[in-house]
Design an enzyme around this catalytic site. Sequence first.
Site, short mmCIF file in Angstrom:
data_model
loop_
_atom_site.label_atom_id
_atom_site.label_comp_id
_atom_site.label_asym_id
_atom_site.label_seq_id
_atom_site.Cartn_x
_atom_site.Cartn_y
_atom_site.Cartn_z
N HIS F 20 62.07 81.01 9.92
CA HIS F 20 63.17 81.49 9.07
C HIS F 20 62.63 82.24 7.85
O HIS F 20 63.15 83.28 7.48
CB HIS F 20 64.00 80.30 8.56
CG HIS F 20 64.65 79.48 9.62
ND1 HIS F 20 64.56 78.10 9.65
CD2 HIS F 20 65.39 79.83 10.70
CE1 HIS F 20 65.24 77.64 10.69
NE2 HIS F 20 65.75 78.66 11.35
N LYS F 44 78.58 68.55 14.47
CA LYS F 44 77.21 68.04 14.58
C LYS F 44 76.71 67.65 13.20
O LYS F 44 76.52 68.52 12.34
CB LYS F 44 76.29 69.14 15.16
CG LYS F 44 76.46 69.31 16.66
CD LYS F 44 75.36 70.20 17.23
CE LYS F 44 75.62 71.68 16.94
NZ LYS F 44 74.55 72.58 17.39
N ARG F 93 64.44 85.30 19.37
CA ARG F 93 63.16 84.82 19.85
C ARG F 93 62.98 85.06 21.34
O ARG F 93 61.91 85.41 21.79
CB ARG F 93 63.00 83.32 19.58
CG ARG F 93 62.76 82.98 18.13
CD ARG F 93 62.86 81.50 17.98
NE ARG F 93 64.13 81.04 18.56
CZ ARG F 93 64.44 79.79 18.84
NH1 ARG F 93 63.58 78.84 18.60
NH2 ARG F 93 65.62 79.48 19.35
N SER F 131 64.10 74.67 14.72
CA SER F 131 64.30 73.46 13.92
C SER F 131 64.37 72.22 14.79
O SER F 131 63.85 71.15 14.41
CB SER F 131 65.60 73.59 13.11
OG SER F 131 65.49 74.63 12.16
#
Lengths: 164, 164, 164, 164, 164, 164
Positions: F20, F44, F93, F131
Amino acid sequence: MTPMRTAIYPGSFDPVTYGHLDLIERATRIFDRVIVAVLRNTDKPGLFSIEERMGLLREACQSFAGVEIDAFDGLLVDYVRSKGADVVVRGLRAVSDFEHELQMALMNRTMAPEVETFFMMTSAGYSFLSSSLVREIASFGGPVHDLVPPHVEVALRRKFQSSL
Amino acid sequence: MTPMRTAIYPGSFDPVTYGHLDLIERATRIFDRVIVAVLRNTDKPGLFSIEERMGLLREACQSFAGVEIDAFDGLLVDYVRSKGADVVVRGLRAVSDFEHELQMALMNRTMAPEVETFFMMTSAGYSFLSSSLVREIASFGGPVHDLVPPHVEVALRRKFQSSL
Amino acid sequence: MTPMRTAIYPGSFDPVTYGHLDLIERATRIFDRVIVAVLRNTDKPGLFSIEERMGLLREACQSFAGVEIDAFDGLLVDYVRSKGADVVVRGLRAVSDFEHELQMALMNRTMAPEVETFFMMTSAGYSFLSSSLVREIASFGGPVHDLVPPHVEVALRRKFQSSL
Amino acid sequence: MTPMRTAIYPGSFDPVTYGHLDLIERATRIFDRVIVAVLRNTDKPGLFSIEERMGLLREACQSFAGVEIDAFDGLLVDYVRSKGADVVVRGLRAVSDFEHELQMALMNRTMAPEVETFFMMTSAGYSFLSSSLVREIASFGGPVHDLVPPHVEVALRRKFQSSL
Amino acid sequence: MTPMRTAIYPGSFDPVTYGHLDLIERATRIFDRVIVAVLRNTDKPGLFSIEERMGLLREACQSFAGVEIDAFDGLLVDYVRSKGADVVVRGLRAVSDFEHELQMALMNRTMAPEVETFFMMTSAGYSFLSSSLVREIASFGGPVHDLVPPHVEVALRRKFQSSL
Amino acid sequence: MTPMRTAIYPGSFDPVTYGHLDLIERATRIFDRVIVAVLRNTDKPGLFSIEERMGLLREACQSFAGVEIDAFDGLLVDYVRSKGADVVVRGLRAVSDFEHELQMALMNRTMAPEVETFFMMTSAGYSFLSSSLVREIASFGGPVHDLVPPHVEVALRRKFQSSL
């Protein structure tokens, strides 16, 4: 009364493989008439001539009811219309197929919204199989009897012997 | 004489979107009878009940000829056989769809080789559209009028107001 | 003198399928010792207990030389080191597998550069096969005899009958 | 007693890059003998001759134990058998690699079930690196010192100066 | 005081399509200056000459503020630096684009870390559109008016008539 | 006069990683103001609270000029408009990222055509980093010092010790 349904299965078929035949046979169970249409692509000459490819297809498909072998050039959608067909049938083997096929199907829909494209999954056992791999293996004298019918194997052998 | 062709279009339809309706309409042009079958999945309760989803589908499909709305549980191939259907129709939007759908189609063929799966490409303008995105936007009061028919928009608004 | 080579084959194996067994058998031809290691994941309870999974694996692998059945928790690289292993073996079926596996392999290399990961392609006939699909089919009473060995089929049937 | 394990690492290596060398070095830690085999492809002439590629590989690999440099033509599986090797090693960088490699591996297994293919992930830092990109950058006089060993950089510079 | 921001949009543009124009127009809203840069690739001659492509672009972009049309050869990063630009802008349509673009972007960052690449998603309605498909359709006399501006349609027709 | 350009970088940041930070730093070179916006997702709960995530981000970004840390809920496009921002920045990614991001970007454009999304490629060395992987490694006491800044490593260790 239910109208007759015609599907076009276009491709290079240079040469026809068991993967193609698996699809053709499954398509005949759904459609009344399946036209296997060899693309005349003047850019890429190929291993077999258009007429040889049609001959190998004709012999391979003779036990299937409702199959015709043909050839075409120009835009696929124009050919589909000229045949009064309802559907184009295409096989999908892998993600890379999928992307290219998606683009072609969307493009064709822009030009001819009434022509529908149906995709069928290639059987798991043939997911690696392509005409170009068959040509490559045959060019080195490798075994192709699990990949193509016997008369195609003979034609391949003859083709590569004559080029020695 | 040509037999009647029946296609099953299974899915969650929670709720039906313009992407689904585009596919249903195109399928009716090829098949004599299209059964839109809502999967009863007891694990995931969903936003709308199975009966509500069927009601929204019925209203959305009333202008299409040859469409029936149904629900099923258990194995898809068992349901297809019970309906005497020939074909399962599925929409493909993206590569991630493709992989999962490929696995399901191959699995179903192992269990029921006579059931064929046809994949249709979602129209380019709906390639981003899914029921879960519609639910998410509606839950924040965002605009969904380009994504679902008016009566579904009303049902979404009612659902999320009652949960406030 | 050539040192002994040990490979770890980690996974959930809930339950073991013919796809897993195909990979294990092929790995034993290359490595002197193959440890099939069931991941104890406390978050997801699974259908079979860790001990049941190990039992089903043990029975399925009894004819293979050099295979051990084990279980582990914590980081894979710590487990690999504790066993003095050289290699982690993983199966690849599809693009979606590939991406996740690539990330795990790169992550593991960051933590333990001496641990190598080898990927083996799943046989074409098993490319659609996963433990979760087996569980789903068995839960509806569908046929799984082409997907898992007989003793796993019996265990699945028992498991789902007791939950009726 | 543990038998000696031989792996074949086939490729074009036109020219060898740090990505290839990373894989070769990692393979030598697992296998007793690694044969780096340059494919003689008469269709694509390439930038360096087969002999030049082998020379560049030999200099680049001289510090690795158990590495041999060779060349081959014909079918890979025939070459693998002729060397008495157990395993083919291939690098995977991206999804597009994956699909092609999957097809080749399944095809090779059809022809030679006893030949196993192991895939190793390219290190993250080299995931963008290919011989064709190196050739392209070098052809414009761009910097390649992070991509290839110094003696390959010299060879590239000489090659492109002589073509001016 | 905020400095002026310059973006380079490199490509072949053989010929420019509505997909390119959608991207250029969106880029002008973010950047003060957008340089559309036609790659002079001596290997592939293309349908239109570099000068023709620039002419078609100039006419298509005349209503956009801050757009310049240029051509370049050599390394993209050298060109970007020579223009004092901050950003390279590229369009993404599909997964296959993504992989190639990712490799190019990582390669460029290795050579010029100060040059940033931004990717913009092609609008859903243009996701199937590419210059090569436009050329193919036009070569068969198919309809391209939904795909390119009128003056490009005229240029295509002229090009393919003259080759008859 | 050139107007100020504001970019929103939305995400979960649970916790912030070097991947990040690489993106944030690169975005600050192009945009005058970069708002890092933590998504409040009530479904979440996550490992760190929204306030803890913002605190870790603030400490990590204190050396970057023009960066603000914020949080938001509801639709992203509503938040972007409320901030008077021009651009949403997202990292890519892998292929799986790409598909989901493409759908989100197309959806957002339907709702807010004036909001542009720019995608930046994650640096090759961080392509495996997420993460969730950081949380998983830290939960087993594995090494994370190459993945997150020191103060995040301390926070992770504290979090997992307190849960023992």
